[in-house]
Each structure stands twice: as structure tokens, then as C-alpha cells.
Scaffold this active site. Sequence first.
Site, mmCIF file in Angstrom:
data_model
loop_
_atom_site.group_PDB
_atom_site.id
_atom_site.type_symbol
_atom_site.label_atom_id
_atom_site.label_comp_id
_atom_site.label_asym_id
_atom_site.label_seq_id
_atom_site.Cartn_x
_atom_site.Cartn_y
_atom_site.Cartn_z
ATOM 1 N N ALA A 1 91.046 126.411 57.261
ATOM 2 C CA ALA A 1 91.257 126.792 58.721
ATOM 3 C C ALA A 1 90.346 127.708 59.383
ATOM 4 O O ALA A 1 90.062 127.495 60.477
ATOM 5 C CB ALA A 1 92.832 127.085 58.967
ATOM 6 N N GLY B 1 87.262 126.134 59.747
ATOM 7 C CA GLY B 1 87.499 124.900 60.872
ATOM 8 C C GLY B 1 87.314 125.884 62.082
ATOM 9 O O GLY B 1 86.952 125.280 63.313
ATOM 10 N N ASP B 2 87.953 126.792 62.395
ATOM 11 C CA ASP B 2 88.002 127.764 63.500
ATOM 12 C C ASP B 2 86.758 127.989 63.990
ATOM 13 O O ASP B 2 86.275 128.017 65.230
ATOM 14 C CB ASP B 2 89.103 128.822 63.347
ATOM 15 C CG ASP B 2 89.052 129.772 64.479
ATOM 16 O OD1 ASP B 2 89.455 129.218 65.658
ATOM 17 O OD2 ASP B 2 88.615 130.902 64.343
ATOM 18 N N GLY B 3 85.945 128.442 63.191
ATOM 19 C CA GLY B 3 84.615 128.767 63.559
ATOM 20 C C GLY B 3 83.936 127.678 63.812
ATOM 21 O O GLY B 3 83.013 127.606 64.968
#
Length: 130
Positions: free
Chosen positions: A12, A15-17
Site C-alpha cells: 500500500a 502503491g500510494d506513491g
Amino acid sequence: MKPELINPLALAYLGDGVFEVYVREYLIVEKNITKPDLLQKEAIQFVSAKAQAEFMKEAICNQWVNDEEIRIYKRGRNAKNTRTMKNTSVIVHNQSSGFEALIGHLYLLQNDERIAEIFELYKEFVMKNL
């Protein structure tokens, strides 16, 4: 290392980046926004936990994601997280983490085409639901 062996909260985080880069590129290149204050204002609509959580509900309902992607999402959503959230509920935050874990997983698989497909669906969803 295989993505399925990585802690879902680490997926996560990644994935956020990755998702943030997609959003920023979209705002600058496609929407031609170049002023930092406008970029920040527009980006908030796309990277909010609520938008990501609602998108995943719709994506599952409309079969925009396959069974494997749903499994990855649920793994990220159900991961034990000790962070406390100020502006969102734990449920929404966990659903958002599931979405971000899916993006991180696809990124580690170098499946940029699928990330781009999901991002196109996500853009349409956000624009429709603003």
C-alpha cells in the site's frame, strides 16, 4: 521478491506513491494545470481515501477488477494497521489501503498497462462523482 510475499501495508505504501505519480502526471499533462496551488487542490479529489474506497466498491460491483485483484485488495484492506486517522474512518482508510496495495502489487509485477487501465476507470469514476 514475489509481491504476494510482501507485507500488504508495504504494498500500500508503494502503491500510494505510484498512484500519486499517475495523478500528478494526469493533472499536469492532460489537464494542463501548472500552478502548485491548483495542482494541490485538484490532486486532493483524486488521492482521497474516500474516493479510493468508493471506487473499489464500484469496481468490484461492475467487475472492473478480476478475482485475483479482488484478493489482493482484500489482503491490503484486511491488514492490521495501527495508525489512527484524523479525517476518515478506519473502514474507509482500510479500503483505501486495499486499493493502494493492489496498485503496489501491479507495479511490482511491472504491469503498467493494467495500472493505466485502472487509472482510466478511476478518472472516469472521480469525474462522474465529484
